[in-house]
Design a protein around this motif. Sequence first.
Motif, PDB file in Angstrom:
ATOM      1  N   ILE A  26       0.829  -1.203   0.000  1.00  0.00           N
ATOM      2  CA  ILE A  26       0.000   0.000   0.000  1.00  0.00           C
ATOM      3  C   ILE A  26       0.865   1.255   0.000  1.00  0.00           C
ATOM      4  O   ILE A  26       1.777   1.398   0.832  1.00  0.00           O
ATOM      5  CB  ILE A  26      -0.941   0.030   1.222  1.00  0.00           C
ATOM      6  CG1 ILE A  26      -1.778  -1.248   1.282  1.00  0.00           C
ATOM      7  CG2 ILE A  26      -1.829   1.265   1.172  1.00  0.00           C
ATOM      8  CD1 ILE A  26      -2.642  -1.490   0.070  1.00  0.00           C
ATOM      9  N   ASP A  27       0.599   2.150  -0.916  1.00  0.00           N
ATOM     10  CA  ASP A  27       1.308   3.428  -1.002  1.00  0.00           C
ATOM     11  C   ASP A  27       1.034   4.261   0.253  1.00  0.00           C
ATOM     12  O   ASP A  27      -0.120   4.449   0.652  1.00  0.00           O
ATOM     13  CB  ASP A  27       0.834   4.180  -2.245  1.00  0.00           C
ATOM     14  CG  ASP A  27       1.528   5.504  -2.431  1.00  0.00           C
ATOM     15  OD1 ASP A  27       1.101   6.490  -1.791  1.00  0.00           O
ATOM     16  OD2 ASP A  27       2.489   5.566  -3.221  1.00  0.00           O
ATOM     17  N   HIS A  28       2.080   4.770   0.890  1.00  0.00           N
ATOM     18  CA  HIS A  28       1.924   5.502   2.155  1.00  0.00           C
ATOM     19  C   HIS A  28       1.135   6.790   1.989  1.00  0.00           C
ATOM     20  O   HIS A  28       0.311   7.137   2.850  1.00  0.00           O
ATOM     21  CB  HIS A  28       3.299   5.810   2.754  1.00  0.00           C
ATOM     22  CG  HIS A  28       4.037   4.605   3.223  1.00  0.00           C
ATOM     23  ND1 HIS A  28       5.258   4.667   3.868  1.00  0.00           N
ATOM     24  CD2 HIS A  28       3.739   3.281   3.153  1.00  0.00           C
ATOM     25  CE1 HIS A  28       5.671   3.450   4.162  1.00  0.00           C
ATOM     26  NE2 HIS A  28       4.768   2.601   3.731  1.00  0.00           N
ATOM     27  N   ASP A  29       1.376   7.511   0.930  1.00  0.00           N
ATOM     28  CA  ASP A  29       0.657   8.771   0.728  1.00  0.00           C
ATOM     29  C   ASP A  29      -0.829   8.526   0.508  1.00  0.00           C
ATOM     30  O   ASP A  29      -1.678   9.270   1.013  1.00  0.00           O
ATOM     31  CB  ASP A  29       1.248   9.540  -0.453  1.00  0.00           C
ATOM     32  CG  ASP A  29       2.638  10.087  -0.162  1.00  0.00           C
ATOM     33  OD1 ASP A  29       2.913  10.370   1.026  1.00  0.00           O
ATOM     34  OD2 ASP A  29       3.438  10.221  -1.106  1.00  0.00           O
ATOM     35  N   ILE A  30      -1.147   7.487  -0.242  1.00  0.00           N
ATOM     36  CA  ILE A  30      -2.551   7.129  -0.446  1.00  0.00           C
ATOM     37  C   ILE A  30      -3.183   6.719   0.879  1.00  0.00           C
ATOM     38  O   ILE A  30      -4.297   7.131   1.212  1.00  0.00           O
ATOM     39  CB  ILE A  30      -2.667   5.993  -1.483  1.00  0.00           C
ATOM     40  CG1 ILE A  30      -2.274   6.503  -2.866  1.00  0.00           C
ATOM     41  CG2 ILE A  30      -4.074   5.413  -1.496  1.00  0.00           C
ATOM     42  CD1 ILE A  30      -2.226   5.423  -3.934  1.00  0.00           C
ATOM     43  N   ALA A  31      -2.451   5.918   1.659  1.00  0.00           N
ATOM     44  CA  ALA A  31      -2.970   5.469   2.944  1.00  0.00           C
ATOM     45  C   ALA A  31      -3.275   6.645   3.870  1.00  0.00           C
ATOM     46  O   ALA A  31      -4.294   6.660   4.576  1.00  0.00           O
ATOM     47  CB  ALA A  31      -1.971   4.522   3.612  1.00  0.00           C
ATOM     48  N   ARG A  32      -2.406   7.643   3.881  1.00  0.00           N
ATOM     49  CA  ARG A  32      -2.608   8.795   4.765  1.00  0.00           C
ATOM     50  C   ARG A  32      -3.874   9.584   4.408  1.00  0.00           C
ATOM     51  O   ARG A  32      -4.427  10.286   5.250  1.00  0.00           O
ATOM     52  CB  ARG A  32      -1.386   9.708   4.727  1.00  0.00           C
ATOM     53  CG  ARG A  32      -0.155   9.139   5.435  1.00  0.00           C
ATOM     54  CD  ARG A  32       0.943  10.184   5.574  1.00  0.00           C
ATOM     55  NE  ARG A  32       2.074   9.696   6.347  1.00  0.00           N
ATOM     56  CZ  ARG A  32       3.187   9.190   5.818  1.00  0.00           C
ATOM     57  NH1 ARG A  32       3.302   9.103   4.488  1.00  0.00           N
ATOM     58  NH2 ARG A  32       4.167   8.759   6.571  1.00  0.00           N
ATOM     59  N   SER A  71      -3.520   1.880  -4.969  1.00  0.00           N
ATOM     60  CA  SER A  71      -2.067   1.740  -5.043  1.00  0.00           C
ATOM     61  C   SER A  71      -1.624   1.114  -6.355  1.00  0.00           C
ATOM     62  O   SER A  71      -0.580   1.471  -6.908  1.00  0.00           O
ATOM     63  CB  SER A  71      -1.557   0.895  -3.869  1.00  0.00           C
ATOM     64  OG  SER A  71      -1.809   1.543  -2.627  1.00  0.00           O
ATOM     65  N   ALA A  72      -2.428   0.198  -6.887  1.00  0.00           N
ATOM     66  CA  ALA A  72      -2.081  -0.442  -8.154  1.00  0.00           C
ATOM     67  C   ALA A  72      -2.056   0.560  -9.288  1.00  0.00           C
ATOM     68  O   ALA A  72      -1.238   0.452 -10.215  1.00  0.00           O
ATOM     69  CB  ALA A  72      -3.074  -1.555  -8.464  1.00  0.00           C
ATOM     70  N   LEU A 100      -8.169  -8.439  -3.769  1.00  0.00           N
ATOM     71  CA  LEU A 100      -7.398  -7.426  -4.499  1.00  0.00           C
ATOM     72  C   LEU A 100      -6.008  -7.222  -3.915  1.00  0.00           C
ATOM     73  O   LEU A 100      -5.059  -6.923  -4.652  1.00  0.00           O
ATOM     74  CB  LEU A 100      -8.164  -6.103  -4.508  1.00  0.00           C
ATOM     75  CG  LEU A 100      -9.221  -5.945  -5.603  1.00  0.00           C
ATOM     76  CD1 LEU A 100     -10.006  -4.656  -5.396  1.00  0.00           C
ATOM     77  CD2 LEU A 100      -8.572  -5.949  -6.977  1.00  0.00           C
ATOM     78  N   ASN A 101      -5.868  -7.359  -2.608  1.00  0.00           N
ATOM     79  CA  ASN A 101      -4.539  -7.181  -2.024  1.00  0.00           C
ATOM     80  C   ASN A 101      -3.607  -8.326  -2.436  1.00  0.00           C
ATOM     81  O   ASN A 101      -2.433  -8.083  -2.734  1.00  0.00           O
ATOM     82  CB  ASN A 101      -4.621  -7.079  -0.503  1.00  0.00           C
ATOM     83  CG  ASN A 101      -3.295  -6.714   0.126  1.00  0.00           C
ATOM     84  OD1 ASN A 101      -2.719  -7.471   0.886  1.00  0.00           O
ATOM     85  ND2 ASN A 101      -2.785  -5.534  -0.209  1.00  0.00           N
ATOM     86  N   ALA A 102      -4.125  -9.556  -2.441  1.00  0.00           N
ATOM     87  CA  ALA A 102      -3.315 -10.685  -2.904  1.00  0.00           C
ATOM     88  C   ALA A 102      -2.936 -10.498  -4.377  1.00  0.00           C
ATOM     89  O   ALA A 102      -1.824 -10.808  -4.794  1.00  0.00           O
ATOM     90  CB  ALA A 102      -4.082 -11.990  -2.723  1.00  0.00           C
TER      91      ALA A 102
END
Length: 314
Positions: A154-160, A230-231, A305-307
């Motif tokens: 997971i992209d950190h900026d997206i997560a924030r 993130s993808a 989707l995460n897998a």
Amino acid sequence: MNIAQAKCIPLVSYLERQGLSPQKSRQGGRELWYHSPIRDGDENPSFKVDTVKNLWFDHGAATGGTILDLVRELFACDVRDALAHLDKTGLYSPALASPATSSKIARGASRRSDAGPEKPAAAGEKEKSWAFELVSSGPLQHPALLQYLTKRGIDHDIARDYLSQIDFKPPHSAGKYFALGYPSGDGFEARNALFKGFVGTGKSVTFHDKPDATLLRVFEGFMDFLSYLSAGSVREASGAVLVLNSTNLWLKALPYVNDPRFEEVRLYLDNDDAGSAASRKLFENALDASKLSDMRSNYADYEDLNAWLLGEKL
């Protein structure tokens, strides 16, 4: 009490302790059907208990599992607190080598137990007693949580943009824990490398609106949603987004799915029984099923989707 011991406790005994009796039986008492204890309005009993396998499945909520899964659904707690709760019931005995059908309960499927089960607490009282309590929430910054996101791709900026860092504690405990927090109802879906649960007293779906959107994307959990973003390395999805937070909340998704402003609804649920059941329920109950698309064919070889993002095939 350990997990193996807990799973030996007959579900029918636990449900009886909660003041619930089966309303009908099938297959000579192997299948017992109850009004659902995990959702309201189940007038036609659709909560099935297999007394041989000691498993349950709620057909209206499209979810099921072991007695531990049931306790976690009832009290929005983790496995540790579910074990503590079951230990306090006193229902476990070393003699319980395997679950067995209760002929007394099977014969009395339309009656309440003659033993006079203790009166169950109201739903709000149970939630208040067993729910994890939020201590504080703030910006996402703890290295351990960021490392966990990295391992999940997971992209950190997206997560924030979507997650907080929350501190919470178990009920009646001075200990404090931290986790990723994703808004859900009146609380947070909480995740870290060792914990998956809910902090609060009322879980619900999460809606991310977008002005003039005619497309709605429906994800099973927030990690699936963040994996999708993130993808594509994008901060927000095209169209509006609905995150179920649990497949048993599919009913709460219907008002959004049936909103006439959405001309297309794309479903991104997991490739498992619960995901299939929830997808089917949404198709069956949509006012216009023709506008729904099941997107799981795009990641058919992956659990979710995460897998798929991580390249971890089934």
